[in-house]
Design an enzyme around this catalytic site. Structure first.
Site, PDB file in Angstrom:
ATOM      1  N   HIS A   1       0.835  -1.203   0.000  1.00 37.66           N
ATOM      2  CA  HIS A   1       0.000   0.000   0.000  1.00 37.66           C
ATOM      3  C   HIS A   1       0.876   1.262   0.000  1.00 37.66           C
ATOM      4  O   HIS A   1       0.704   2.157  -0.840  1.00 37.66           O
ATOM      5  CB  HIS A   1      -0.930  -0.024   1.214  1.00 37.66           C
ATOM      6  CG  HIS A   1      -1.878   1.124   1.275  1.00 37.66           C
ATOM      7  ND1 HIS A   1      -3.157   1.056   0.770  1.00 37.66           N
ATOM      8  CD2 HIS A   1      -1.739   2.378   1.755  1.00 37.66           C
ATOM      9  CE1 HIS A   1      -3.773   2.213   0.950  1.00 37.66           C
ATOM     10  NE2 HIS A   1      -2.927   3.034   1.550  1.00 37.66           N
ATOM     11  N   GLU A   2       1.816   1.319   0.935  1.00 42.73           N
ATOM     12  CA  GLU A   2       2.673   2.513   1.022  1.00 42.73           C
ATOM     13  C   GLU A   2       3.570   2.628  -0.210  1.00 42.73           C
ATOM     14  O   GLU A   2       3.901   3.734  -0.640  1.00 42.73           O
ATOM     15  CB  GLU A   2       3.509   2.489   2.307  1.00 42.73           C
ATOM     16  CG  GLU A   2       2.711   2.406   3.611  1.00 42.73           C
ATOM     17  CD  GLU A   2       1.615   3.455   3.739  1.00 42.73           C
ATOM     18  OE1 GLU A   2       1.737   4.542   3.138  1.00 42.73           O
ATOM     19  OE2 GLU A   2       0.605   3.193   4.444  1.00 42.73           O
TER      20      GLU A   2
ATOM     21  N   GLU B   1      -4.618   8.057  -3.032  1.00 48.39           N
ATOM     22  CA  GLU B   1      -5.155   6.792  -2.540  1.00 48.39           C
ATOM     23  C   GLU B   1      -5.401   5.838  -3.714  1.00 48.39           C
ATOM     24  O   GLU B   1      -5.245   4.614  -3.572  1.00 48.39           O
ATOM     25  CB  GLU B   1      -6.448   7.054  -1.755  1.00 48.39           C
ATOM     26  CG  GLU B   1      -6.845   5.942  -0.818  1.00 48.39           C
ATOM     27  CD  GLU B   1      -5.885   5.692   0.350  1.00 48.39           C
ATOM     28  OE1 GLU B   1      -5.016   6.546   0.624  1.00 48.39           O
ATOM     29  OE2 GLU B   1      -5.998   4.615   0.972  1.00 48.39           O
TER      30      GLU B   1
END
Lengths: 495, 495
Positions: free
Chosen positions: B264-265, B294
């Protein structure tokens, strides 16, 4: 009230210093390799903001007004340092500073490349440019400060220090050491003839060495809630007093050099961590200067860390972490090793001052125009042969190209190293006069009384006093070579 | 030339942003615990400098003058964003901003304490204070921007996004999910009845998990020469584009949640690392906004990282690092786990949007004055029961006290999470239209074509376009729920 304006300025400058200090430490420890260009750009811009804010013309009016306001004693002390900083920052024209910065940076870059190639001829023109500007700088500063040319440069590193005070002390030390190095080497040889040097080599993981270092740091007083230990290419002490970043480098085959490095940086860190917090945003709340700072690192490294009493306490801790049961007879010959060498940063405490005095003498001549850069290889070699019996004439990389200081224009800095060593010995001597059981304390790993003395006499004083006055107040004596000479005699001399 | 002045301003602001970003990342990863007060003070002062420099009145004149200068196309684009930033920064009075900052900070501190105690009554007055100021803020921003109250808040996070476009899409998604969650759970139950969930538990050292994470990061495109992976309490992506700092946290008993967090990061990081470097010091060179950001993190985590093709490639790498030979049948049920729960941050991609839409609906009512903070526990509970069949009426800590966003005054932020999820699905859909073999690429661990599409269509565009325009240009369609719904049906629905 003008003092209030200076106080607010202090908070703004402290924030920029905080950013620059943490960005600097981060760069050497955690920054991604590709982040350097943007980091340099950001730090350059922030340094410019700092300089612009710290040199604003209205500050002169605030200072003048504040000096006639009714101030507390500590506010008055703060104003003295505010003015000293302002004078030092504003006595060079901005155009000159920019030109000098560019010249120094180019010379430093060239130095990195050409030292490795031992190319003195290629390096010389750049160094000549730096020296020419340093002479200009010295003339401008001397004019404003009303002191001599080289004194004006020393003043940037150690406020209040003057050649008239330092030179006789260095002369005495030099005259002592020119004989004493031979004596110390002879003593060492005799001992090694009786008992061969036992290598301390083995395999010591970085994790274990790190734990050992942290244990030692904490024991000698480092506050791990306000600081940390990391790895970097060159060891340093950076960060801010509330979060002091010290670093070391490790070899997995040997632990002593890293550990002594950690102790050295811990000495710097103790000074920073124990500066007066209520003055943190004033210049008077900062460490006094390079010589006093070095006295604090060398106090921990040499007065404590190379004291045999220290190893009585430390050996079991080393054994606990590294699993090696060294004896005092194993470790002390390494801790007290003396060697004639070409390289200042590798030198022991006996030979180190000769490296410094050589540079001190040469840079005076450079700044005052009695020596030109072209003459440096011969002048260096002559002194090197006289002081340490070694020649560098065919090896300028290990002669006048050895250090980055001159390439970076840092004239007047070198004496701080040996002044620090002497001041550390003088502090130790004063401390043990009032606390004769210091050695027993160390042998038990109890640094409380020792650190209390240092906190009271050095750390808590910030920049309240000039360098010589701080030493006089702490030790009751002016700077002199006696204590350092006695220290060397006791540790390294013939019985 | 006025553009030149804005360009120089951009460099100064970039330096301050650089300092704030690195100091912020450092605080969460490497700062000594006792360094927090001084760090907060320094960052507050630097943020003040940033605000003062970014809102200087003369900038209005530079903007007006630059807008009539002959500019290149990219300079014109830069001016549009410079103006947007300036308008957003200057449309609230400084006195108001200061009052709001204090109120938010007090409420956040209170939240940390009182959420743990489930003390809604104690928290309520502070939240009411924050909401009152958020309403004032919305009114002032709406007035300057000429948009609705809640739109003015959304605009701070996702420029160009408007309720009129979002609400119908969210309504469609909500209506779909209210049934689909049940379907997905039934499908899952049926599968688990046939084959029990095999726990992925074991003992996985942090070192090994870290190596696995780094290997995955590098494989999906993270440039390790311009970024790094550290540990922090809450995972984040911070730092600067030239040195992106991502973090994770580890459990030694389980590897999947940390690894999915790293992916995700990494999605956020890829966006930052690939922003247009020549515009780095202009607002137009920055990431477009929270929803687009996002969409990039969820693209990597959900579209790539939870794609079965990904695990065909990843399982041998996991085995290499952790020594566990999981099969696709072992791992996929974990990667695609669906669960009705109270907590947004723990939710899976099927239930997550309902958590967001609940907040989106409530915060509109709060900002537009149709709902008061006192009514929140009941309003929250009613929607929670309707959307997910769960009640929070006796448990405000897991109801309206669940997130820090409202305590911190961040109204208009929540929709970004689900807009990001939808945009990621829409991007994946557009990408696979032009590159149908994307799944085969992933199964081979080849992310080149996928990243090229993203670089060209998203990353390289910086803030050149509004949020909806960027999506339209990249995918050929306005924001719509079709692609995300198709994605969920395919991955979680009945065959």
């Amino acid at each position: 009230m003008s003092f209030q304006k200076l106080d607010e300025l202090g908070h703004r400058l402290e924030a920029l210093e905080h950013a620059l200090a943490i960005l600097g430490a981060d760069e050497a420890t955690h920054m991604a390799v590709g982040g350097g260009d943007k980091r340099a750009e950001a730090m350059g811009t922030l340094a410019g903001m700092y300089h612009r804010q710290a040199t604003a013309p209205e500050i002169a009016d605030w200072l003048a007004a504040a000096e006639s306001e009714a101030l507390s004693e500590e506010q008055s002390a703060a104003i003295v340092e505010f003015r000293r900083h302002y004078t030092n920052l504003t006595c060079l024209p901005a155009e000159f500073v920019e030109r000098q910065t560019n010249t120094r940076m180019r010379c430093e870059q060239l130095w990195r490349d050409l030292r490795a190639k031992n190319d003195w001829a290629g390096f010389l023109p750049a160094l000549e440019g730096v020296i020419a500007l340093a002479r200009e700088e010295a003339a401008m500063r001397a004019d404003v400060l009303g002191v001599g040319l080289y004194d004006a440069m020393i003043e940037q590193h150690d406020p209040g220090n003057r050649m008239a005070d330092i030179s006789p002390v260095f002369a005495e030390l030099k005259s002592f050491l020119k004989d004493f190095v031979g004596e110390a080497l002879a003593v060492q040889e005799e001992r090694l003839a009786k008992r061969r040097l036992k290598p301390l080599s083995g395999v010591y993981s970085i994790d274990k060495q790190r734990e050992l270092g942290l244990a030692m740091m904490a024991a000698v007083g480092f506050d791990l809630s306000h600081g940390s230990l990391s790895i970097s290419h060159h060891p340093f002490c950076g960060g801010v007093p509330s979060d002091v970043r010290i670093t070391t480098r490790y070899k997995t085959t040997e632990f002593l050099s890293s550990l002594m490095g950690v102790l050295h940086e811990t000495g710097h860190a103790l000074y920073e961590q124990n500066l007066p917090k209520q003055w943190a945003h004033w210049p008077v709340g900062k460490a006094r200067g390079m010589a006093v700072h070095e006295s604090q690192s060398l106090f921990v490294e040499k007065q404590l860390g190379r004291n045999p009493a220290f190893w009585q306490w430390a050996l079991p801790i080393v054994e606990k972490h590294l699993g090696e049961a060294w004896t005092m007879d194993d470790i002390i010959p390494h801790v007290h090793r003396v060697e004639r060498g070409l390289i200042r940063v590798d030198a022991d405490e006996v030979t180190y001052p000769l490296h410094v005095i050589l540079r001190y003498e040469l840079e005076q001549d450079l700044i005052e125009g009695r020596l030109e850069a072209t003459q440096l290889p011969e002048a260096w070699d002559a002194k090197m042969r006289e002081y340490l019996g070694l020649s560098t004439i065919d090896n300028p990389a290990d002669g006048p190209m050895q250090d980055v200081h001159w390439a970076g224009g840092a004239f007047g800095y070198f004496p701080s190293y040996t002044l620090g060593a002497m001041m550390a010995a003088q502090q130790w001597s004063a401390l043990t006069k009032s606390h004769p059981q210091a050695d027993e304390d160390i042998a038990r790993g109890d640094f409380t009384a020792i650190n209390n003395w240092r906190r009271q006499n050095i750390w808590s004083q910030g920049s309240r006093w000039s360098t010589p006055e701080l030493l006089l107040r702490a030790t009751g004596e002016k700077l002199n070579a006696d204590h350092f000479i006695n220290h060397l005699r006791t540790r390294y001399g013939a019985a």
